[in-house]
Scaffold this active site. Structure first.
Site, PDB file in Angstrom:
ATOM      1  N   TYR A  81       1.287  14.028   0.784  1.00 19.11           N
ATOM      2  CA  TYR A  81       0.927  14.714   2.043  1.00 19.11           C
ATOM      3  C   TYR A  81       1.195  16.216   1.929  1.00 19.11           C
ATOM      4  O   TYR A  81       1.595  16.862   2.898  1.00 19.11           O
ATOM      5  CB  TYR A  81       1.662  14.068   3.236  1.00 19.11           C
ATOM      6  CG  TYR A  81       1.413  12.576   3.280  1.00 19.11           C
ATOM      7  CD1 TYR A  81       0.163  12.080   3.651  1.00 19.11           C
ATOM      8  CD2 TYR A  81       2.392  11.669   2.884  1.00 19.11           C
ATOM      9  CE1 TYR A  81      -0.090  10.719   3.630  1.00 19.11           C
ATOM     10  CE2 TYR A  81       2.142  10.302   2.863  1.00 19.11           C
ATOM     11  CZ  TYR A  81       0.891   9.838   3.243  1.00 19.11           C
ATOM     12  OH  TYR A  81       0.625   8.488   3.220  1.00 19.11           O
TER      13      TYR A  81
ATOM     14  N   ARG B 254       3.718  20.107   6.488  1.00 13.67           N
ATOM     15  CA  ARG B 254       4.685  19.149   7.038  1.00 13.67           C
ATOM     16  C   ARG B 254       5.819  19.801   7.838  1.00 13.67           C
ATOM     17  O   ARG B 254       6.164  19.311   8.907  1.00 13.67           O
ATOM     18  CB  ARG B 254       5.240  18.237   5.941  1.00 13.67           C
ATOM     19  CG  ARG B 254       4.151  17.358   5.280  1.00 13.67           C
ATOM     20  CD  ARG B 254       4.718  16.304   4.350  1.00 13.67           C
ATOM     21  NE  ARG B 254       5.394  15.273   5.101  1.00 13.67           N
ATOM     22  CZ  ARG B 254       6.680  15.161   5.261  1.00 13.67           C
ATOM     23  NH1 ARG B 254       7.500  16.022   4.669  1.00 13.67           N
ATOM     24  NH2 ARG B 254       7.184  14.221   5.996  1.00 13.67           N
TER      25      ARG B 254
ATOM     26  N   GLU C  96       0.831  -1.213   0.000  1.00  8.37           N
ATOM     27  CA  GLU C  96       0.000   0.000   0.000  1.00  8.37           C
ATOM     28  C   GLU C  96       0.865   1.263   0.000  1.00  8.37           C
ATOM     29  O   GLU C  96       0.776   2.080   0.919  1.00  8.37           O
ATOM     30  CB  GLU C  96      -0.898   0.020   1.255  1.00  8.37           C
ATOM     31  CG  GLU C  96      -1.855  -1.147   1.360  1.00  8.37           C
ATOM     32  CD  GLU C  96      -2.548  -1.204   2.732  1.00  8.37           C
ATOM     33  OE1 GLU C  96      -2.224  -0.395   3.625  1.00  8.37           O
ATOM     34  OE2 GLU C  96      -3.403  -2.084   2.893  1.00  8.37           O
ATOM     35  N   PRO C  97       1.718   1.437  -0.990  1.00 12.06           N
ATOM     36  CA  PRO C  97       2.591   2.607  -0.975  1.00 12.06           C
ATOM     37  C   PRO C  97       1.854   3.891  -1.363  1.00 12.06           C
ATOM     38  O   PRO C  97       0.985   3.873  -2.232  1.00 12.06           O
ATOM     39  CB  PRO C  97       3.635   2.268  -2.048  1.00 12.06           C
ATOM     40  CG  PRO C  97       2.882   1.412  -3.014  1.00 12.06           C
ATOM     41  CD  PRO C  97       1.890   0.626  -2.207  1.00 12.06           C
ATOM     42  N   GLY C  98       2.185   4.961  -0.715  1.00  8.94           N
ATOM     43  CA  GLY C  98       1.670   6.277  -1.088  1.00  8.94           C
ATOM     44  C   GLY C  98       2.849   7.189  -1.388  1.00  8.94           C
ATOM     45  O   GLY C  98       3.175   7.476  -2.532  1.00  8.94           O
ATOM     46  N   ARG C  99       3.529   7.575  -0.314  1.00 12.67           N
ATOM     47  CA  ARG C  99       4.643   8.522  -0.430  1.00 12.67           C
ATOM     48  C   ARG C  99       5.686   8.080  -1.455  1.00 12.67           C
ATOM     49  O   ARG C  99       6.183   8.879  -2.238  1.00 12.67           O
ATOM     50  CB  ARG C  99       5.305   8.651   0.954  1.00 12.67           C
ATOM     51  CG  ARG C  99       6.302   9.788   1.077  1.00 12.67           C
ATOM     52  CD  ARG C  99       7.050   9.683   2.406  1.00 12.67           C
ATOM     53  NE  ARG C  99       6.185   9.580   3.557  1.00 12.67           N
ATOM     54  CZ  ARG C  99       5.759  10.599   4.297  1.00 12.67           C
ATOM     55  NH1 ARG C  99       6.148  11.816   4.010  1.00 12.67           N
ATOM     56  NH2 ARG C  99       4.980  10.403   5.345  1.00 12.67           N
TER      57      ARG C  99
ATOM     58  N   TYR D  13       5.462  18.385  11.535  1.00 11.89           N
ATOM     59  CA  TYR D  13       6.377  17.288  11.887  1.00 11.89           C
ATOM     60  C   TYR D  13       7.822  17.759  12.040  1.00 11.89           C
ATOM     61  O   TYR D  13       8.710  16.931  12.246  1.00 11.89           O
ATOM     62  CB  TYR D  13       6.383  16.209  10.801  1.00 11.89           C
ATOM     63  CG  TYR D  13       5.032  15.663  10.403  1.00 11.89           C
ATOM     64  CD1 TYR D  13       4.261  14.920  11.299  1.00 11.89           C
ATOM     65  CD2 TYR D  13       4.538  15.864   9.122  1.00 11.89           C
ATOM     66  CE1 TYR D  13       3.039  14.407  10.907  1.00 11.89           C
ATOM     67  CE2 TYR D  13       3.310  15.346   8.727  1.00 11.89           C
ATOM     68  CZ  TYR D  13       2.565  14.624   9.629  1.00 11.89           C
ATOM     69  OH  TYR D  13       1.362  14.108   9.244  1.00 11.89           O
TER      70      TYR D  13
ATOM     71  N   CYS E  36      -0.626  33.852  10.026  1.00  8.60           N
ATOM     72  CA  CYS E  36      -0.377  34.546  11.295  1.00  8.60           C
ATOM     73  C   CYS E  36      -0.063  33.576  12.418  1.00  8.60           C
ATOM     74  O   CYS E  36      -0.838  33.426  13.376  1.00  8.60           O
ATOM     75  CB  CYS E  36      -1.566  35.424  11.629  1.00  8.60           C
ATOM     76  SG  CYS E  36      -1.678  36.770  10.467  1.00  8.60           S
ATOM     77  N   GLU E  37       1.026  32.853  12.286  1.00  8.64           N
ATOM     78  CA  GLU E  37       1.536  31.964  13.333  1.00  8.64           C
ATOM     79  C   GLU E  37       3.054  31.989  13.222  1.00  8.64           C
ATOM     80  O   GLU E  37       3.590  31.877  12.106  1.00  8.64           O
ATOM     81  CB  GLU E  37       1.081  30.514  13.105  1.00  8.64           C
ATOM     82  CG  GLU E  37      -0.408  30.334  13.057  1.00  8.64           C
ATOM     83  CD  GLU E  37      -0.916  29.234  13.985  1.00  8.64           C
ATOM     84  OE1 GLU E  37      -0.106  28.607  14.678  1.00  8.64           O
ATOM     85  OE2 GLU E  37      -2.139  29.040  13.985  1.00  8.64           O
TER      86      GLU E  37
HETATM   87  C1  PLP Z   1      -3.123   1.671   6.203  1.00  4.63           C
HETATM   88  C2  PLP Z   1      -2.160   2.525   5.456  1.00  4.63           C
HETATM   89  N1  PLP Z   1      -1.654   2.054   4.305  1.00  4.63           N
HETATM   90  C3  PLP Z   1      -0.779   2.784   3.582  1.00  4.63           C
HETATM   91  C4  PLP Z   1      -0.363   4.037   3.996  1.00  4.63           C
HETATM   92  C5  PLP Z   1       0.593   4.797   3.127  1.00  4.63           C
HETATM   93  O1  PLP Z   1       1.760   5.154   3.729  1.00  4.63           O
HETATM   94  P1  PLP Z   1       2.934   5.779   2.872  1.00  4.63           P
HETATM   95  O2  PLP Z   1       2.411   6.973   2.175  1.00  4.63           O
HETATM   96  O3  PLP Z   1       3.974   6.115   3.859  1.00  4.63           O
HETATM   97  O4  PLP Z   1       3.380   4.730   1.913  1.00  4.63           O
HETATM   98  C6  PLP Z   1      -0.852   4.560   5.193  1.00  4.63           C
HETATM   99  C7  PLP Z   1      -0.392   5.884   5.672  1.00  4.63           C
HETATM  100  O5  PLP Z   1      -0.232   6.165   6.805  1.00  4.63           O
HETATM  101  C8  PLP Z   1      -1.790   3.789   5.940  1.00  4.63           C
HETATM  102  O6  PLP Z   1      -2.310   4.259   7.080  1.00  4.63           O
END
Ligand code: PLP
Length: 402
Positions: free
Chosen positions: A360, A301, A262-265, A305, A331-332
């Site tokens: 993100y 971010r 499940e890659p996103g980043r 973070y 304004c922070e």
């Molecule tokens: C269940 C689940 N899968 C996949 C991801 C994707 O993470 P990333 O973008 O770091 O690959 C997340 C992000 O927190 C998540 O909560």
């Protein structure tokens, strides 16, 4: 970006603006696919990283499924053409309405995060009178070594079914025959820069699958190792997809099960930038401040973070470097993109690109200070196109009454 001058895009659409590189996304996807070619696997793109419809459509055309965490993301995926059977629904707090919609559509898997949610889903499935494919996202008690806010695999946090509740989960499954347990899942965190947590996580997945089999559950077809693969923002050396595969495939392959990722980043983080214009170069208290037209509402971010994002000048100038805080108009005092950063002699009016803005970035943008959210642009095939126009102030007031 590729052959396109970001200054040209900035002139055309204004600043701030998010710009994504389709080719870079394709390259990342190809690398990941090649690394896992030796095992049956499916990539479910984590929509939370960047849910723009054009991005989703690109991912779908590349052949990914989708990993979602809300009914809103489900609607986006359906709009972008994903078939329900290509969608996995994760998330710790799904509402009854979200569960019912997902169950009714017949998603690939609804990954529950508590025994309580499993029982709720059982009632939903019974009410609908249809079988529902479920996954159990376990908490494997693995520390990911990333920022605490995005570390999701250790015990004592809200994510996942604790391992010692496997027996309870099996009891609920027996009580609800409409639930078909297909997937055992983990997701241990985000921006992970070492393979060790994945190696341990994969081992825990196999242990859990074994425990479930011993408890008489024989319906599992898939092991899901979640997302989290990190990217380089500063000097991190995240694992390559091949190194990730090398860490998890040896323990997962003997199960003969399908692997889900499940890659996103990883897929889109480095493929995007936030282009902003320096409004003022201000001297105060012995410091230099470069005040940009992008703020924490556009890219949260750094302030949320303490995240590092490289800042690159888009106008080359000769002269000595300067140490500056790059700050936004919000304004922070916590509204910054970079602190004490050594930068070229950037001046007011120059454009700069904030790198690593593909994931993100826009999705976490807000309209704080009544600032409309920036447009999103896709660079592809030697040109560019706006894939989300800039929000208007009028739109910010939609739905309000005096
Ligand atoms: C269940 C689940 N899968 C996949 C991801 C994707 O993470 P990333 O973008 O770091 O690959 C997340 C992000 O927190 C998540 O909560």
């Amino acid at each position: 970006m590729e052959a396109v001058d970001l200054n040209e895009i900035a002139e055309a659409v204004g600043t701030p603006a998010y710009v994504y590189n389709a080719e870079a996304i394709r390259r990342r996807h190809a690398e990941l696919t090649a690394a896992f070619a030796s095992v049956p696997h499916r990539i479910h793109y984590a929509v939370k990283a960047n849910g723009n419809l054009a991005v989703l459509s690109l991912m779908r055309r590349l052949g990914t499924g989708a990993d979602i965490v809300s009914g809103g993301e489900l609607a986006r995926c359906v709009r972008a053409g994903f078939a329900p059977a290509d969608i996995v629904f994760s998330g710790v707090g799904k509402t009854g309405a979200e569960l019912a919609e997902a169950a009714g559509l017949g998603l690939d898997s609804i990954n529950v995060e508590s025994v309580e949610e499993l029982a709720d889903l059982g009632r939903v499935a019974a009410a609908l009178g249809r079988n529902v494919r479920v996954g159990i996202r376990f908490n494997p008690d693995v520390t990911a070594g990333t920022h605490p806010y995005i570390s999701t695999g250790q015990s004592g946090i809200k994510f996942g079914v604790p391992c010692d509740q496997v027996a309870d989960a099996v009891r609920v499954l027996r009580a609800h025959p409409a639930l078909e347990l297909r997937t055992v899942a983990i997701h241990i965190g985000s921006q992970i820069t070492s393979v060790e947590p994945y190696r341990r996580g994969a081992g825990r997945l196999v242990e859990l699958w074994t425990a479930l089999r011993e408890a008489g559950v024989s319906s599992i077809t898939t092991l899901d190792i979640g997302g989290g693969l990190g990217i380089r923002y500063l000097d991190e050396e995240p694992p390559t997809p091949a190194q990730l595969a090398g860490a998890v495939v040896p323990s997962l392959r003997p199960t003969g099960l399908r692997l889900h990722l499940e890659p996103g980043r990883y897929l889109i983080g480095s493929a995007g930038v936030l282009v902003t214009r320096v409004l003022y170069r201000k001297l105060a208290g012995g410091k230099v401040f470069l005040v940009t037209d992008a703020g924490m509402n556009d890219l949260v971010r750094p302030s949320r973070y303490g995240a590092y994002h490289h800042i690159v000048e888009l106008v080359r100038r000769r002269g000595p470097e300067q140490v500056a805080d790059v700050v936004g108009p919000v304004c922070e005092t916590g509204d910054f993109l970079a602190l004490d950063r050594s930068l070229p002699p950037i001046q007011a009016g120059d454009h700069v690109a904030v790198l690593g803005g593909g994931a993100y970035g826009f999705v976490m943008a807000s309209s704080y200070n009544a600032r409309p959210r920036p447009p999103e642009v896709m660079v592809e095939g030697g040109g560019f196109r706006v894939i989300r126009r800039r929000e208007t102030v009028e739109e910010l007031m939609t739905g309000e009454t005096e």
